[in-house]
Design an enzyme around this catalytic site. Structure first.
Site, PDB file in Angstrom:
ATOM      1  N   GLN A  88     -16.697   3.591  18.343  1.00  0.00           N
ATOM      2  CA  GLN A  88     -16.844   4.267  17.057  1.00  0.00           C
ATOM      3  C   GLN A  88     -18.285   4.257  16.557  1.00  0.00           C
ATOM      4  O   GLN A  88     -18.572   4.721  15.462  1.00  0.00           O
ATOM      5  CB  GLN A  88     -15.926   3.601  16.029  1.00  0.00           C
ATOM      6  CG  GLN A  88     -14.459   3.716  16.382  1.00  0.00           C
ATOM      7  CD  GLN A  88     -13.572   2.791  15.567  1.00  0.00           C
ATOM      8  OE1 GLN A  88     -14.035   2.095  14.662  1.00  0.00           O
ATOM      9  NE2 GLN A  88     -12.289   2.764  15.879  1.00  0.00           N
ATOM     10  N   HIS A 152     -15.356  -0.302  14.374  1.00  0.00           N
ATOM     11  CA  HIS A 152     -15.595  -0.647  12.984  1.00  0.00           C
ATOM     12  C   HIS A 152     -17.066  -0.847  12.621  1.00  0.00           C
ATOM     13  O   HIS A 152     -17.493  -1.904  12.183  1.00  0.00           O
ATOM     14  CB  HIS A 152     -14.765  -1.886  12.592  1.00  0.00           C
ATOM     15  CG  HIS A 152     -13.310  -1.727  12.833  1.00  0.00           C
ATOM     16  ND1 HIS A 152     -12.402  -2.746  12.693  1.00  0.00           N
ATOM     17  CD2 HIS A 152     -12.578  -0.639  13.237  1.00  0.00           C
ATOM     18  CE1 HIS A 152     -11.186  -2.323  12.985  1.00  0.00           C
ATOM     19  NE2 HIS A 152     -11.280  -1.034  13.325  1.00  0.00           N
ATOM     20  N   GLU A 246      -6.581   2.483   2.710  1.00  0.00           N
ATOM     21  CA  GLU A 246      -6.703   2.260   1.269  1.00  0.00           C
ATOM     22  C   GLU A 246      -7.735   3.180   0.623  1.00  0.00           C
ATOM     23  O   GLU A 246      -8.706   3.589   1.255  1.00  0.00           O
ATOM     24  CB  GLU A 246      -7.140   0.813   0.989  1.00  0.00           C
ATOM     25  CG  GLU A 246      -6.172  -0.235   1.452  1.00  0.00           C
ATOM     26  CD  GLU A 246      -6.648  -1.660   1.161  1.00  0.00           C
ATOM     27  OE1 GLU A 246      -5.886  -2.596   1.436  1.00  0.00           O
ATOM     28  OE2 GLU A 246      -7.799  -1.823   0.664  1.00  0.00           O
ATOM     29  N   TYR A 256     -11.957  -7.266  -1.587  1.00  0.00           N
ATOM     30  CA  TYR A 256     -10.904  -6.282  -1.342  1.00  0.00           C
ATOM     31  C   TYR A 256      -9.876  -6.739  -0.315  1.00  0.00           C
ATOM     32  O   TYR A 256      -9.022  -5.956   0.091  1.00  0.00           O
ATOM     33  CB  TYR A 256     -11.545  -4.930  -0.992  1.00  0.00           C
ATOM     34  CG  TYR A 256     -12.189  -4.360  -2.240  1.00  0.00           C
ATOM     35  CD1 TYR A 256     -11.490  -3.542  -3.105  1.00  0.00           C
ATOM     36  CD2 TYR A 256     -13.469  -4.761  -2.615  1.00  0.00           C
ATOM     37  CE1 TYR A 256     -12.051  -3.092  -4.283  1.00  0.00           C
ATOM     38  CE2 TYR A 256     -14.047  -4.312  -3.798  1.00  0.00           C
ATOM     39  CZ  TYR A 256     -13.325  -3.484  -4.634  1.00  0.00           C
ATOM     40  OH  TYR A 256     -13.873  -3.053  -5.815  1.00  0.00           O
ATOM     41  N   TYR A 267      -1.705  -3.718  15.651  1.00  0.00           N
ATOM     42  CA  TYR A 267      -1.278  -2.618  16.520  1.00  0.00           C
ATOM     43  C   TYR A 267      -0.183  -3.036  17.499  1.00  0.00           C
ATOM     44  O   TYR A 267       0.561  -2.196  17.994  1.00  0.00           O
ATOM     45  CB  TYR A 267      -2.485  -2.045  17.266  1.00  0.00           C
ATOM     46  CG  TYR A 267      -3.497  -1.431  16.333  1.00  0.00           C
ATOM     47  CD1 TYR A 267      -3.223  -0.262  15.641  1.00  0.00           C
ATOM     48  CD2 TYR A 267      -4.737  -2.034  16.133  1.00  0.00           C
ATOM     49  CE1 TYR A 267      -4.140   0.306  14.775  1.00  0.00           C
ATOM     50  CE2 TYR A 267      -5.673  -1.478  15.267  1.00  0.00           C
ATOM     51  CZ  TYR A 267      -5.364  -0.309  14.587  1.00  0.00           C
ATOM     52  OH  TYR A 267      -6.278   0.248  13.727  1.00  0.00           O
TER      53      TYR A 267
END
Length: 371
Positions: A88, A152, A246, A256, A267
């Protein structure tokens, strides 16, 4: 005996599901009152979009190419830093300084190999564009240490009404190490002055060992970061695990929750946390179960889309559509599909002309034109 086994099996299956949202609002089918126009094609994974004063576009492509798009033609900008193109990670977001016309600064996040350790991590730079080349490149922040994990990185950038810059960095697959530790990077949203210095009133300034650029923590992988045009607050959306994406309103020094609380599961079906709420942890204003894999987010302003005005548009990688999230203040009151089956929506932004633009994997940049 068979009934008992069936009951136990059903209980196990139910227990391994993500927590449904009991207060969810129904997702309505799209009403196609628009057409889609291709602005430019041939951009495999368009990530960030920014508009120059002449209304030409700068578009980042994940592999490391920065395009300058004018009148449908794309030019590769030179002198773009080498990116760590893995999973990513790659060339990520791009925004202009609010006073770009006066100072010419462009801000970019990307995965960089600079610093300690093998692999890469999220970095923020600023630069100027001269003769289709980046110049005066300045390093503003580099998350560390590096890791060869591919997940991430985040990352999005936004300026608030006071000129502070916020950018996000995901937890880099180290969910039980980084997000809750303010002495470590990743799983955070950072706030900086425009020159990369740390504001004196950042929440962890002076805390022993703290990364003083951190503004909020306990994040998983924020790939949406925008300013509410009415309140000025910074909103983010972030990927949950299996369930539990979210939308959050970012507050100074707030936690958070990831991975202490989550509305999702891992997963492989195992439990990450049995808690969805905890004192001292901010609740999301909305969460998706199942996950939509959100990427890109914009508030709709102006009058080109009367039924969308004042609401959010969120891209979905998983379901390959745009989702209209209808708001009443900070409350979600409705949801609707837009551009169903368009492809993996990597970004959505409203241009200076008032039109909404989509970055769609494998297609490039598309423009939504209302009928």
């Amino acid at each position: 005996m068979n009934k008992i086994k069936l009951f136990v099996l059903s209980f196990i299956i139910y227990s391994c599901q993500a927590q449904p949202n009991p207060n969810d609002v129904a997702l309505q089918d799209e009403v196609k009152n628009y057409t889609l126009e291709t602005v430019v094609d041939g951009i495999p994974i368009p990530w960030g979009m920014a508009w120059l004063p002449d209304r030409s576009m700068l578009v980042t492509e994940k592999s490391g190419i920065l395009y300058h798009i004018k009148n449908g033609a794309k030019t590769e900008v030179k002198n773009v830093p080498a990116v760590y193109n893995r999973g990513q990670g790659g060339l990520l977001d791009i925004v202009l300084h609010p006073d770009y016309a006066e100072n010419g600064w462009i801000y970019i996040t990307y995965a960089s190999t600079e610093g300690e350790g093998e692999g890469g991590n999220t970095k923020l730079i600023r630069a100027k564009l001269e003769n289709e080349s980046l110049t005066q490149i300045e390093s503003l922040y580099k998350c560390g240490p590096n890791t060869t994990k591919g997940q991430h990185f985040g990352s999005k950038i936004v300026f608030d009404n006071d000129g502070y810059l916020y950018f996000s960095a995901g937890e880099r697959g180290a969910e039980f190490v980084n997000p809750q530790d303010i002495t470590r990077d990743n799983g955070k949203i950072y706030r900086l002055n425009a020159d990369g210095s740390v504001p004196a009133d950042n929440p962890f300034v002076g805390k022993p060992g703290a990364k003083e650029a951190i503004y909020s923590y306990g994040h998983r992988n924020p790939q949406g970061l925008v300013k509410n045009p009415v309140t000025g607050a910074i909103w983010d959306h972030e990927h949950g695990p299996k369930g539990g994406d979210e939308i959050n309103i970012i507050k100074k020094g707030a936690n958070y929750g990831w991975p202490i609380v989550t509305y999702g599961i891992d997963y492989d079906g195992t439990t990450i946390s049995d808690k969805t709420q905890k004192p001292g942890i901010e609740d999301p204003i909305y969460y998706w179960v199942p996950s939509i894999a959100p990427c890109g987010m914009t508030f709709v302003t102006g009058d080109k889309y009367p039924q969308w005005k004042g609401h959010l548009l969120v891209g979905s990688l998983k379901f390959q559509y745009l989702q209209l999230v209808k708001l009443d203040g900070d409350k979600i009151i409705g949801r609707q599909k837009i551009a169903t089956d368009i492809g993996r929506v990597r970004n959505v932004a409203q241009g200076p002309d008032g039109f909404v633009y989509l970055g769609v994997e494998g297609k490039g940049i598309l423009k939504i034109i209302p009928n």
